[in-house]
Design a protein around this motif. Structure first.
Motif: not given
Lengths: 344, 808
Positions: A118-119, A122, A125-128, A189
């Motif tokens: 995830e990190d 992130i 520029g990605y969202e979870v 994203r």
């Protein structure tokens, strides 16, 4: 009177020399310097002296007082120092006895892996995103180009509750839901981790419940080379800069072209061993360019928007990265297993 | 799919490439080679021998003494196989030979006769039992007569082969045949393909006089050819054919069956041979079964059919389950002389339906389900006819009846060069694409960088531009695509506030000494009525059961995480691990419907259990086991950490200790509970003395208000007053505290219990509870006289309310 003072001084110094405790020092202080002490009583007799002698005797008396006072102070300091020494000597402990421990908790290994992935994304520029574990057949299959009757969606492979509801078999429905949410009008994203379920008998390499993490990138002019670059970044970050990656054509109903990514085997450094079945490569994830039908169903203009998606299993990654040889370890929660990963 | 390299060589020239390199190339261009099997790798020193004589062993009934010519010498070998006979060519492991399993052959004495070697069976040569032909099950392998004495036996029984195991993706069913693989390999290596011989001499007798084809539904069966071959001799097929079938993982039976299987592997076209004389009429039909109609399949099972099963009939009764398996009544047997050979195209959907309904799967159904090449059906029939002519001495009849409505049209896909490069991020040229198309043997026309590509029927998987894009990319090589990152404008990513809070709570729990767990969401029936949290409404909790659970242990969706966590305690206790502090943040599943029709509500919980010692039994300290207040302290601090003010009230909850359970509430709203697991329940879980907590994490997320405003640290000193109340033992500390807070507000800023006493100096039924009261005024320094009056009021109020008096 001068002699008297001189005598007091000598006597006092002699007595101070003999002092062994703070109490004795205190008593001497009272006896000599106190309001009823020797010096005071001598000074009380000053009135009887001739006027010219008074300052001389007064000065002497003060001097004697100072000498006694200083001697007493020195003595006290010395006693205190001695006492401290004695106490410290008594306080000696065995430093080799074990310390008192605090309880240490820690994250589950799969959570650690998921958060690490995830990190990384992130940072790109990605969202979870998250979604339901009990899914509608539509989002789990149909919206992903797996219409009813498609051979890849065998009833035998999924836990259905009703004909329309099942435990999600992958985290891809979260992608389908997110695409639907923006109605095909915005770039996406996202990365979506979560639990998934398949009709597998639990053994060392299969679990009816496991985890997945998938990513989706949709925008104008997204190329397959962008997928390749992103996956390389991920692989090097996750497995080390010295690992090579290899992309192979594959098949998934929701991507075209489709890709499987291998990383070079760490055990044999790509030479071929039992871990990599003599191929030198270990399969790590599936990916591809989002199938135009999937984009269309979500409302995207496929002439304008393209995208890529990728998915992997944290369980498998954990097994490869840490040499865990039984997937069930992640779910039986043996304290001796969990606590192995509670360090930096 | 198992691909024999020796067999593949018949179609493509692959002599110049190492097998490992070939496998790597095939894998990289789209068909994963999962395994490379070097057959007979461990075998050494096994040669062709000729049994010159075979006589009864003087001292043993079941043994024979053979004189075996192995070229360089003649060996005396004692052999126990029932099928050994004079005049056979056999596989001889000579002294010094190595067999699989690191088995070395030495001279041995067998009941007084010296045996110089061993005549081998297929088992001894490491053949998988499942594939050994029935004729060779009980004894040695007998080689063909033309085997050369003294030569290594490997080439005669395919022990010098290498087999590639393909892990085919569902779209590449075209590679479920040797010819399909040949197309693929030829494209990769830019080599020509040698096609098999299919021209078969026929006799001037019309098959149509023997049989008529009656197709009821052309959508279900769009092609059916009924070849008739007469005067055949059923016998074992030659060793070369058996070897190939064995390499493909198919068990040889007899020449007729073997030939149909051979062509199935070669062409990917399943065929079926009926014993013509066993058919009840001169018509072969294809129709859907009638409900309840029965068919005994080749595996001797009686199948009761439904109207969804497509069947082949002898004009009246079913004789085969179309595309899946033949019937026992028309099976080819030793006495068969005339064969009806079926070459057909069945609708994949119908075959899949039959597979699902009967649970029967076969090499045949596997191919029909995925769709066979309509252009190869008839060729395959001809190929099998030729082989029946050559290997079963059959005569092929002319004028084969054919029903033909099959769609052979080729799809056309438009491929624009610019679009290819835009999508791949490459700079591929039109010339490169032409080379790729030629290698794939796709025909095309091209104008100004726009290709109209005709997709051959063998590649039914290619229908749209993106499919062709993959073909181009894989032949160009995924390795050759550049590494880039998306060019779109960057934007910040991140966690939502809820996700961030979850991470923070995880850190808190872990810092407090709890280990995170992940347990199963599916549970058993007994557990779905347990530990239902008091924050849930009764109507929210209805069992949700899987329609087809794999086991009763995992049949229902859980309504609480606690039983699963108790299960982990039992697991650990069974392994002598007694100190456990576990928590999990995970979903439970709530449904208001008795008969579920819509998605259950997924409610995320924070649940935990703790048991065993809080302080480990160390040299210095007494051990201290966990208690209620350990868990309560954790909850108090957690909610302080996330700034949600909660209150605890005595509660009675099912499965909980009646005197040691509290609800956790925000104002009036219960959001969870905690306490000791009921000893009766704990016993069932082997988790004696266990405490738990379970709170609604979704509500926590909603109630959580991220505080950012600074609050000034008080400038003026506080005054502390202590007071101990003597009350009846049933008065609870929390109630007194509440009164103190109500009356003392706002000057009383903190109240804490610092002592609870019951015993010697107090009369029975009484206890003393002592409180620290902190008085503080943010605007000034308090003086004793400011506090005296308020303190007195508080004490009086407590005394009145609880019939208390102050302990002096």
């Amino acid at each position: 009177m001068k002699d008297e003072l001189k005598q007091i001084e000598e006597e006092a110094i002699a007595q101070i020399d003999q002092v062994e405790t703070l109490k004795e020092a205190q008593d001497l202080q009272v006896a000599y310097l106190g309001r009823k002490g020797s010096i005071t009583s001598v000074l009380r007799g000053m009135g009887k002296l001739p006027a010219e002698e008074r300052p001389v005797v007064g000065e002497l008396a003060n001097k004697v007082r100072e000498i006694i006072s200083e001697a007493l102070e020195n003595k006290k300091t010395a006693i205190e120092a001695e006492q401290l020494e004695a106490q410290l000597a008594k306080e000696h402990i065995d430093v080799t006895l074990p310390g008192r421990h605090v309880a240490i908790g820690g994250p589950h290994l799969l959570t650690s892996i998921i958060e690490e992935i995830e990190d990384l994304f992130i940072g790109l520029g990605y969202e979870v995103k998250e979604g339901p574990e009990v899914e509608e057949d539509y989002y789990n299959f149909e919206a992903l180009n797996l219409p009813k009757g498609h051979p890849a969606r065998d009833m035998q492979d999924s836990f259905y509750i009703t004909n329309e509801l099942l435990l999600r078999t992958h985290t891809s429905p979260v992608q389908a839901r997110t695409m639907r949410e923006v109605e095909g009008r915005e770039p996406i994203r996202m990365i979506c981790p979560g639990k998934v379920y398949r009709r597998d008998s639990d053994d060392a390499t299969h679990s009816h419940q496991f985890t997945q993490i998938e990513g989706l990138y949709i925008d104008e002019k997204v190329r397959m080379s962008d997928l390749k670059g992103t996956l390389k970044l991920f692989a090097k970050h996750m497995f080390g800069a010295d690992r090579e990656i290899r992309l192979r054509p594959s098949f998934f109903p929701f991507t075209e072209p489709s890709v499987e990514m291998d990383i070079s085997c760490k055990v044999c450094a790509g030479k071929g061993c039992s871990v990599c079945k003599k191929t030198g490569w270990i399969e790590i994830l599936g990916a591809g360019m989002v199938h135009p039908k999937v984009l269309e169903m979500a409302g995207y203009d496929t002439e304008k928007y393209t995208g890529f998606a990728f998915g992997m299993g944290p369980d498998r990654i954990a097994m490869l990265k840490y040499g865990v040889d039984d997937i069930r370890q992640f779910y039986v929660n043996d304290v001796r297993f969990l606590s192995q990963y509670h360090h930096a | 799919m198992y691909v024999s390299i020796n067999w593949l060589k018949e179609y493509v020239d692959i002599d110049d490439i190492r097998v490992e390199e070939l496998a790597e190339k095939i894998t990289k261009s789209g068909v994963e080679v999962d395994n490379i099997i070097h057959v007979g790798e461990e075998i050494e020193g096994v040669v062709v021998g000729y049994v010159a004589s075979c006589d009864q062993h003087p001292n043993a009934d079941k043994l024979n003494v053979c004189e075996v010519d192995v070229g360089s010498e003649t060996l005396t070998i004692v052999c126990g196989a029932p099928n050994v006979a004079e005049g056979q060519k056999v596989a001889v492991a000579t002294p010094g030979a190595t067999l699989p399993g690191d088995f070395h052959i030495k001279e041995v004495d067998l009941r007084g006769v010296k045996s110089n070697g061993m005549i081998c069976s297929l088992q001894e040569l490491a053949m998988d039992e499942a594939y050994i032909p029935p004729t060779m099950e009980e004894g040695i392998v007998v080689l063909d007569e033309d085997a050369v004495i003294g030569e290594p036996v490997t080439s005669y029984i395919n022990l010098d082969d290498t087999i590639l195991e393909f892990d085919l993706t569902p779209n590449r069913s075209d590679c479920l045949s040797m010819l399909g693989v040949a197309y693929e390999v030829a494209a990769i290596l830019e080599q020509p393909i040698r096609f098999p011989q299919t021209d078969v001499p026929s006799i001037s007798e019309a098959a149509s006089d023997y049989i008529q084809v009656d197709i009821q539904d052309e959508e279900a069966c769009s092609y059916y050819a009924a070849f008739v071959i007469k005067d055949i001799t059923v016998k074992p097929s030659p060793l070369w054919m058996q070897n190939k079938l064995l390499a493909a993982g198919i068990r040889p039976i007899n020449n007729v069956v073997d030939i149909t299987n051979y062509v199935l592997i070669e062409y990917g076209q399943p065929l079926h041979a009926f014993d013509y004389d066993r058919l009840q009429s001169k018509t072969v039909g294809v129709r859907y079964a009638k409900d309840g109609e029965e068919l005994v399949t080749l595996d001797e099972e009686t199948r009761t059919l439904t109207s969804d099963n497509l069947v082949i009939t002898d004009g009246t009764n079913p004789v085969a389950l179309a595309g899946v398996m033949g019937g026992a009544s028309t099976e080819v047997h030793e006495g068969t002389t005339t064969v009806l050979l079926e070459a057909a195209y069945f609708n994949p959907r119908d075959v899949r339906t039959s597979v699902q309904l009967t649970g029967l799967r076969s090499e045949s159904s596997n191919r029909f389900e995925k769709g066979v090449d309509p252009n190869r059906v008839h060729e395959a029939g001809k190929r099998a006819s030729l082989l029946l002519h050559e290997l079963a001495s059959g005569s092929v009849l002319e004028s084969t009846p054919v029903f033909d409505q099959v769609d052979r049209s080729e799809a056309t896909v438009v491929v624009e060069l610019d679009k290819v490069n835009d999508r791949l991020g490459t700079e591929i040229t039109a010339d490169q694409i032409e080379v790729i198309l030629k290698n794939l043997r796709f025909t095309y026309t091209v104008e100004n960088g726009v290709f109209d590509v005709n997709i051959p029927t063998r590649r039914g998987d290619i229908t749209i531009f993106e499919d062709m894009l993959e073909e181009i990319a894989r032949m160009y090589g995924y390795d050759h695509l550049p590494y880039t990152l998306p060019m779109s404008p960057s934007k910040p990513g991140g966690l939502s506030p809820a996700q961030q809070l979850k991470r923070n709570v995880n850190r808190f729990m872990q810092g407090a000494g709890y280990m995170e767990t992940i347990t199963y969401s599916l549970t058993n029936e007994a557990r779905i009525n347990m530990f239902v949290s008091p924050d849930l409404k009764e109507e929210q909790v209805n069992p949700v059961r899987l329609s087809m659970p794999m086991s009763e242990d995992h049949a229902y969706l859980r309504v609480s995480i606690i039983p699963e966590l108790l299960g982990t305690i039992a697991y650990n206790r069974a392994r002598k691990q007694a100190n456990i502090a576990y928590y999990e943040i995970g979903s439970i599943f709530l449904s208001e419907e008795e008969e579920i029709t819509k998605q259950p509500e997924e409610n995320v919980r924070l649940s935990g259990v703790i048991t065993g010692d809080m302080i480990d039994h160390k040299w210095q300290q007494e051990k201290k086991t966990v208690d209620f207040y350990a868990v309560k302290g954790l909850m108090e601090q957690l909610f302080e950490y996330i700034r949600i003010p909660v209150n605890f009230s005595q509660a009675s909850v099912q499965d909980m200790h009646p005197g040691r359970c509290a609800t956790i509430a925000v104002g009036e709203e219960v959001i969870g509970y905690m306490g000791q697991v009921h000893p009766r329940v704990a016993k069932d879980f082997d988790s004696k003395d266990t405490y738990m907590f379970d709170v609604n994490f979704d509500r926590i997320v909603e109630l959580y208000d991220r505080k950012e405003q600074y609050v000034a640290i008080p400038k003026y000193p506080a005054i502390t007053r202590d007071v101990a109340f003597i009350v009846d033992t049933d008065v609870i500390a929390g109630d007194i505290l509440q009164v103190i807070q109500e009356v003392g507000s706002p000057l009383v800023t903190e109240v804490e219990v610092f002592d609870v006493y019951q015993g010697e100096h107090l009369e029975a039924g009484k206890k003393s509870i002592a409180y620290h009261l902190h008085y503080q005024d943010p605007s000034k320094t308090l003086k004793d006289k400011d506090v005296d009056q308020l303190h007195k009021t508080i004490v009086e109020k407590v005394n009145d309310t609880f019939h208390a008096f102050v302990r002096s």
